[in-house]
Every structure is written in structure tokens, then in C-alpha cells.
Write a protein that holds these residues in place. Structure first.
Motif, short mmCIF file in Angstrom:
data_model
loop_
_atom_site.label_atom_id
_atom_site.label_comp_id
_atom_site.label_asym_id
_atom_site.label_seq_id
_atom_site.Cartn_x
_atom_site.Cartn_y
_atom_site.Cartn_z
N SER A 1 0.84 -1.21 0.00
CA SER A 1 0.00 0.00 0.00
C SER A 1 0.87 1.25 0.00
N ALA A 2 0.21 2.39 -0.12
CA ALA A 2 0.92 3.67 -0.02
C ALA A 2 1.45 3.83 1.40
N MET A 3 2.58 4.54 1.54
CA MET A 3 3.22 4.69 2.86
C MET A 3 2.33 5.50 3.80
N GLY A 4 2.19 5.01 5.03
CA GLY A 4 1.49 5.75 6.10
C GLY A 4 0.17 6.35 5.63
N GLN A 5 0.06 7.64 5.84
CA GLN A 5 -1.19 8.35 5.51
C GLN A 5 -1.13 8.97 4.11
N ASN A 6 -0.25 8.48 3.27
CA ASN A 6 -0.02 9.15 1.99
C ASN A 6 -1.28 9.32 1.14
N THR A 7 -2.12 8.29 1.12
CA THR A 7 -3.34 8.41 0.30
C THR A 7 -4.22 9.54 0.83
N ASP A 8 -4.33 9.62 2.17
CA ASP A 8 -5.13 10.71 2.76
C ASP A 8 -4.55 12.07 2.37
N LEU A 9 -3.21 12.17 2.40
CA LEU A 9 -2.59 13.45 2.05
C LEU A 9 -2.90 13.83 0.62
N LEU A 10 -2.87 12.83 -0.26
CA LEU A 10 -3.16 13.11 -1.67
C LEU A 10 -4.63 13.54 -1.84
N VAL A 11 -5.52 12.89 -1.10
CA VAL A 11 -6.94 13.27 -1.17
C VAL A 11 -7.10 14.72 -0.72
N ASP A 12 -6.43 15.07 0.40
CA ASP A 12 -6.51 16.44 0.91
C ASP A 12 -6.01 17.44 -0.13
N LEU A 13 -4.91 17.09 -0.74
CA LEU A 13 -4.31 17.97 -1.73
C LEU A 13 -5.29 18.24 -2.87
N ALA A 14 -5.93 17.18 -3.32
CA ALA A 14 -6.89 17.33 -4.41
C ALA A 14 -8.04 18.25 -3.98
N ARG A 15 -8.50 18.06 -2.74
CA ARG A 15 -9.62 18.88 -2.25
C ARG A 15 -9.23 20.35 -2.14
N GLN A 16 -7.94 20.61 -1.86
CA GLN A 16 -7.52 22.01 -1.78
C GLN A 16 -7.62 22.67 -3.14
N ILE A 17 -7.54 21.87 -4.17
CA ILE A 17 -7.56 22.43 -5.52
C ILE A 17 -8.97 22.47 -6.08
N SER A 18 -9.75 21.45 -5.76
CA SER A 18 -11.10 21.40 -6.34
C SER A 18 -12.06 20.69 -5.39
N ASP A 19 -13.30 21.18 -5.33
CA ASP A 19 -14.34 20.53 -4.51
C ASP A 19 -14.76 19.22 -5.14
N ASP A 20 -14.64 19.17 -6.44
CA ASP A 20 -15.20 18.03 -7.15
C ASP A 20 -14.23 17.59 -8.24
N PRO A 21 -13.08 17.03 -7.82
CA PRO A 21 -12.07 16.69 -8.82
C PRO A 21 -12.55 15.58 -9.74
N PRO A 22 -12.18 15.60 -11.01
CA PRO A 22 -12.60 14.53 -11.92
C PRO A 22 -12.10 13.18 -11.42
N PRO A 23 -12.97 12.18 -11.33
CA PRO A 23 -12.57 10.88 -10.79
C PRO A 23 -11.38 10.26 -11.52
N ARG A 24 -11.29 10.49 -12.83
CA ARG A 24 -10.14 9.92 -13.55
C ARG A 24 -8.84 10.49 -13.02
N GLU A 25 -8.84 11.79 -12.74
CA GLU A 25 -7.61 12.42 -12.26
C GLU A 25 -7.33 12.03 -10.81
N MET A 26 -8.39 11.78 -10.04
CA MET A 26 -8.21 11.28 -8.67
C MET A 26 -7.43 9.97 -8.72
N ASP A 27 -7.82 9.09 -9.63
CA ASP A 27 -7.14 7.80 -9.74
C ASP A 27 -5.69 7.96 -10.17
N MET A 28 -5.48 8.87 -11.10
CA MET A 28 -4.12 9.15 -11.55
C MET A 28 -3.28 9.57 -10.35
N LEU A 29 -3.87 10.43 -9.52
CA LEU A 29 -3.16 10.95 -8.35
C LEU A 29 -2.94 9.87 -7.29
N LEU A 30 -4.02 9.21 -6.89
CA LEU A 30 -3.93 8.27 -5.77
C LEU A 30 -3.04 7.08 -6.08
#
Ligand code: ADP
Ligand code: ASP
Ligand code: MG
Length: 596
Positions: free
Chosen positions: A41-70
Motif C-alpha cells: 500500500s501507499a506509505m502511512g497516511q499518503n493516500t489521505d494526504l493526496l486526497v486532501d491535496l486534491a480537495r484544496q484544488i477542487s471541490d469536485d475533482p474529476p474521478p479519472r484524475e483522482m485515480d491518476m493521483l492516488l
């Protein structure tokens, strides 16, 4: 040479020392003579951090790009793990989901596995390499990166174990096994030596985050024994297998799902098709509903309530608003301040009193129950979130889950921690080869029970203890209740519907009438001949479409639903007794493609 799959979760690879420790475990298995596939899995809380980062940029990020990121979180871990193994003098190679050939559908952020090619992995294994697979990710037919849903690395691991014909699937995590409930919330929880697939599946879906629920569907479907154990010690953990720890245990575990929301659509015209319209539209948006309850309303109208994850509430409300208009319903109310407490056990179906004990325990502490649903092996209630932890703890202790069961107490896990014998492996691989989609819905059966009657207590004042009192009195009269559904109806008054054996109807009505009199509410209603239809199998709930397909097919045949109950492994509906046989035919036809 036998293959072993070892999966390491986020906390088990949270820093370089932990990565090296995990690498040593894999090397040990390799040196012992196994071919080793690691899923990381991703190290520690890394997935949560990536989710937070996406939310700082957009309320409703495109799911395809979420997957690319996560998916990048896992890519970091596999590379570091391969480096760790090299540094310890062994050969390893890291692979992304796409490189392995984990093909999924295109439902971003919740993708399902269609197929996995094993050629590349086998080639590297033959060369003596430890293969390190990125968990939680795949690729769709158009080469888009997908992810399997939070916690999905477990599913990658069990799926790989299934298709590779692995001898064992070990899930290394930050607890030393599966407990009767989350030991971080209830310290007196007990580690279980063994738990059945069905029980684990239900527990995982109602909040036991230790395993991703879809990994258990895989494990059950392909008979993969799963060993959940600690990354930080060598003590044996918990085996997830076909057989339960003890036979006939009414409750084997409890779980909490803290962030739930309740939605009630009020005044829905009570005719065939309304449930279908509502739930089809929600399912089409891949929102998982739980605790679907339909209660009798006034003047030919019904109220429909259900629970969704709190995160899904805004999207759900948008859909519901449209449906309210479409159906000319009265409106919709919601409460996002609720949590779900569930108890699960295979023996529940044959032992009365489990529901009563749960309700009474909560009532004694003054905790009000907002909604109740039951299935053969699960009871769920919604309570106010502020009482959730206390509610979990008292319910857990009320069923003495902190003590080993008398039957099968403390039994050691099956020999050699669940290694599969060669004949079973051949069976499993044949099954994999037969299925055109690995996570395909499988319906094991559709049944009709025409032996029941239904009683509904309407307009009860919604006070703590109501359900408890009802069930105590029914139990005292020796009545075994099958389905139980409670929902909040008009003016904060509750309705409780239950099904019972028809021969108990008279006794039940006596108890119910007395209760209604004592509580100053309208007399109970009943239907002396109802038909209960059950569709059961694997993937029932994670395919949120199954319930809605049922509703749609029944409504197209002009069959009205009186009660609905869903669980991981089955959906039950109650219809008028005269419609039973027809409903059975309709459902058999609807699911002909998935029936085994
Ligand atoms: P990983 O990162 O290894 O996948 P998770 O955090 O997903 O680990 O799962 C492990 C956590 O699951 C534990 O730390 C524990 O708090 C939680 N948990 C919830 N329910 C249970 C349960 N019934 N038994 C054990 N752990 C549980
Ligand atoms: N990294 C993903 C998550 O945090 C998948 C997993 O850990 O299983 O959800
Ligand atoms: Mg996990």
C-alpha cells in the motif's frame, strides 16, 4: 514451487525501517523455498494526504484524475520495497497494476477487477525474483489508471492469490488479527482465531476497516484462506476461511460506521415502481445504500428511508430532489449526524433474542435508536453520532464478545495457517479460467418463503426503549421474529414492522395490540400472508445495482414491496402473499445471467 502472497498495509511501510522489516519477511519466505509476491500500500497516511491535496484544488475533482493521483502513493512504495530487497542482497522487481495487467472496469475510484494476467508475474517468479505489486490499482480497457476504492490493496492481494493459485495469502497490518470489534475503540475486544467469510464480509461492510470487503468476496468465491497478522511480530493472527470460529455463535463481532447519513423520502405514492425509481437512480451513480426501509405512511403514501456514507450525502440529495419531483412525493429530510452500529453472527438466524438484547442494552443507557434493519446474520441500528462509541462498547460487552466462545474456544488456526492443498488449487484455477469477469456478480439462489405473516406497529412515540420493550414482550410470548425494520415516520413517530411465522400471528397481534394501547398509539396493522423473497450470492451489495434491479423487475410486474432488507450476501423483500410465486418467477428471469 508454492507461491505465497504477502500484503503490507500503509502503517507497515510507513518509513524506511518498516519497509526494510517488511522486505525481510518476504526474503524469509523466499529463503524457505517459496515464490513470493508482495502487495504494498501507499506509505502511512499518503493516500489521505493526496486526497486532501486534491480537495484544496477542487471541490469536485474529476474521478479519472483522482485515480491518476492516488495511484502514485503505491508506486512510491513498490519502488522503495524493491530497493530494500536489493539492498538486502536479493532480487526483486516492482510492478504497477497496469504492468501486471490488472484490467478493471472504468468506474473510477471504485473500479472492479475484470481480469488479471499472470504471465509476467510468473516469468519473474521463475527467475527467482520477489515480485512487488502495487496494491489498489489497475487499468481499464482504454489504458486509464483506475483504483479499487479505499482499502483496496487487500483486494489486489486476495485477487492475485486467487489467480496465481497461491498457497497462502497473508495480510500484514498494524493489528495482530481480526478482533471482535475495533480494538482501538473498544480495548476489551478479543482477537479471534478464525472467522468465516460470510461473517467477515458483513463486518467489513458495516465498518470493520481491517479488511476491504471486496477482498473477502474474492476469498470466498475462490476459497482463498486469508491470514490477517501483525507486521511487527510473528504471532499467528486470524484465519478467514469457510468455517466460523464456533458453531451457532449468535454474535461473533460488532462494528461501527461513524460517518453515516439518513435520508427519508416522505409521502411517496405507495404503488409499484416508486422504490425502483428512487433506488435505480441512486445505484446508477454508484452510491452504496444501506438499511433501506419502507414504512407505511398515511393515505396511500409511504416513507422510504435509507443510509448512505456521509460523504455521499450531497450527491444523494441532489438525486433525491429530482426523484421527489418525478414521483410527486411530499419531500425529503436528512440527518447527517448519525452512526451505524451492527452486530454479526452466523448463529443469529437460529437463536431468538439477539435483537432484543441489542435494543435493551441501548435503551438501558438511554440511547435512542433511529432506524433498524436486520438480515439473517446481521442487525444494524442507527444512533446519534455522539453516542456511537459508547453504543458500540456496551453492545459488544452485552454479547460477552470479550470472552472466548464456549464451543471452539481459543482453537488454534487450522494447520500451517491455512495453506491450500494442491487439489483445491486446481479447482480454484479452473474457476478463475471459467469466469469471464473476476468480480462478476454471482447469484447462488433465489428463494421464496410463503410461511410468514407481517405485523406493523405504527406511529409509536420515538423514545429510547421502544424497540427493546417490543422485542422483550414478543420474546416472552415465545415468538421468533425474522425480519425487523424500524424507521422514523411522521412527526418523529416510529413504525416497526416485523415478520413472523404465520402460526404466531395471533399471539403477535395480541402483544402488539396491548403495546399500542399502552403507548396510546393506533392499533397495529397486519398482513396474514406475506411472501418473503431472497436473492443471495456474492457481490450482492457492492453491486449496488442488485437491489434496484430487483425493485425494477418487480415493479414492472406490478408487484408492490412491503418490506426490504439488504445485507452483503442477500437482499430480502416482502410482498403480498398472493404475489409470491409470480415474484419468484420475475426474479429468476431477471437474474438468469448471474445464477449459478
Ligand atoms: P492497513 O493499512 O494495514 O490496511 P487498516 O488501517 O486498513 O490497515 O486496518 C487495520 C485497522 O483496522 C486497525 O488498526 C484497527 O484499528 C481497525 N479495525 C477495525 N475493525 C477491526 C477489527 N474488527 N479487528 C481488527 N482491527 C480492526
Ligand atoms: N492506499 C489505499 C488507501 O489508503 C489502499 C490501501 O491502503 O489499501 O485506501
Ligand atoms: Mg486496509
Amino acid at each position: 514451487m508454492s507461491i505465497i502472497v504477502q500484503k503490507f498495509g500503509g502503517t507497515s511501510v510507513a518509513d524506511s525501517q518498516k519497509i526494510l522489516a517488511a522486505a525481510r519477511k518476504a526474503i524469509r519466505a523466499r529463503v524457505e523455498g517459496h515464490q513470493v509476491v508482495m502487495v504494498v500500500s501507499a506509505m502511512g497516511q499518503n493516500t489521505d494526504l493526496l486526497v486532501d491535496l486534491a480537495r484544496q484544488i477542487s471541490d469536485d475533482p474529476p474521478p479519472r484524475e483522482m485515480d491518476m493521483l492516488l495511484s502514485t502513493g503505491e508506486q512510491v512504495s513498490v519502488a522503495l520495497m524493491a530497493m530494500a530487497i536489493h539492498s538486502l542482497g536479493h532480487e526483486a522487481i516492482s510492478l504497477t497494476g497496469a504492468q501486471i495487467g490488472i484490467i478493471t472496469d472504468s468506474i473510477h475510484t471504485k473500479a472492479r477487477i475484470r481480469s488479471i494476467s499472470t504471465d509476467r508475474i510468473r516469468r519473474y517468479l521463475k527467475e527467482g525474483k520477489i515480485v512487488i505489486a502495487a496494491g489498489f490499482q489497475g487499468i481499464d480497457k482504454a489504458d486509464n489508471i483506475t483504483t479499487l476504492g479505499r482499502g483496496g490493496s487487500d483486494t489486489t492481494a486476495v485477487a492475485l492469490a486467487a489467480v496465481l493459485g497461491a498457497e497462502a495469502c497473508e495480510i500484514y497490518t498494524d493489528v495482530d488479527g481480526v478482533y471482535t470489534t475495533d480494538p482501538r475503540i473498544v480495548p476489551e475486544a478479543r482477537k479471534v482465531a478464525r472467522i468465516s467469510y460470510d461473517e467477515m464480509l458483513e463486518l467489513a461492510t458495516v465498518g470493520a476497516g481491517v479488511m476491504h470487503n471486496r477482498s473477502i468476496e474474492f476469498a470466498k468465491k475462490f476459497s482463498v484462506p486469508v491470514h490477517v497478522r501483525s507486521s511487527f511480530s510473528d504471532t499467528p493472527g486470524t484465519m478467514i476461511v469457510h468455517e466460523p470460529e464456533a458453531k451457532n455463535l449468535p454474535v461473533c463481532g460488532a462494528a461501527l460506521s461513524k460517518d453515516e447519513a439518513r435520508v427519508t423520502v416522505r409521502g411517496v405514492p405507495d404503488r409499484p415502481g416508486t422504490a425502483s425509481t428512487l433506488f435505480t437512480q441512486i445505484a446508477a451513480n454508484n452510491i452504496a445504500m444501506d438499511m433501506i426501509v419502507q414504512s407505511e405512511g398515511a393515505q396511500g403514501r409511504a416513507d422510504m428511508s435509507f443510509a448512505v456514507a456521509r460523504d455521499d450525502l450531497p450527491k444523494t440529495l441532489k438525486i433525491v430532489e429530482g426523484v421527489v419531483q418525478e414521483l410527486s412525493a411530499e419531500g425529503c429530510i436528512c440527518d447527517d449526524n448519525v452512526a451505524k452500529i451492527s452486530v454479526v453472527g452466523l448463529g443469529m438466524a437460529t437463536q431468538p433474542g439477539v435483537a432484543g438484547t441489542m435494543f435493551r442494552t441501548l435503551a438501558e443507557k438511554g440511547i435512542n435508536i433511529d432506524m433498524i434493519t436486520t438480515s439473517e446474520i446481521k442487525i444494524s441500528v442507527l444512533v446519534e453520532r455522539q453516542h456511537a462509541v459508547e453504543a458500540l462498547r456496551i453492545v459488544h460487552n452485552a454479547f460477552h464478545l470479550n470472552q472466548p466462545p464456549e464451543d471452539g474456544a481459543g482453537k488454534a488456526p487450522p494447520a500451517a495457517h491455512g495453506k491450500v492443498n494442491p487439489a483445491e488449487l486446481v479447482d480454484r484455477l479452473e474457476k478463475v479460467a471459467r469466469l469471464e469477469r473476476l468480480e462478476k456478480l454471482i447469484i447462488d439462489g433465489i428463494t421464496l418463503d410463503e410461511s410468514q405473516a407481517m405485523v406493523t406497529l405504527v406511529g409509536l412515540s420515538d423514545i429510547p426503549g421502544l424497540a427493546a420493550q417490543t422485542f422483550d414482550e414478543l420474546a416472552e410470548a415465545g415468538i421468533v421474529v425474522d425480519m425487523i425494520v424500524q424507521s422514523i415516520g411522521r412527526d418523529n413517530r416510529a413504525d416497526i414492522s416485523l415478520t413472523i411465522k404465520r402460526e404466531d400471528l395471533k399471539k403477535t397481534l395480541q402483544v402488539a395490540e396491548e403495546l399500542a394501547r399502552g403507548l396510546n398509539c393506533p392499533p397495529p396493522t397486519h398482513n396474514s400472508q406475506v411472501a418473503k423473497l431472497s436473492v443471495f450470492g456474492t457481490g450482492i451489495k457492492s453491486y449496488s445495482g442488485v437491489a434496484s434491479r430487483m425493485f425494477k423487475a418487480l415493479s414492472a410486474a406490478e408487484i408492490n414491496l412491503d418490506l426490504i432488507g439488504t445485507s452483503e450476501v442477500r437482499v430480502n423483500v416482502v410482498v403480498d402473499g398472493k404475489q409470491g410465486a409470480k415474484a419468484l418467477e420475475v426474479l429468476k428471469q431477471e437474474f438468469a445471467d448471474a445464477l449459478v
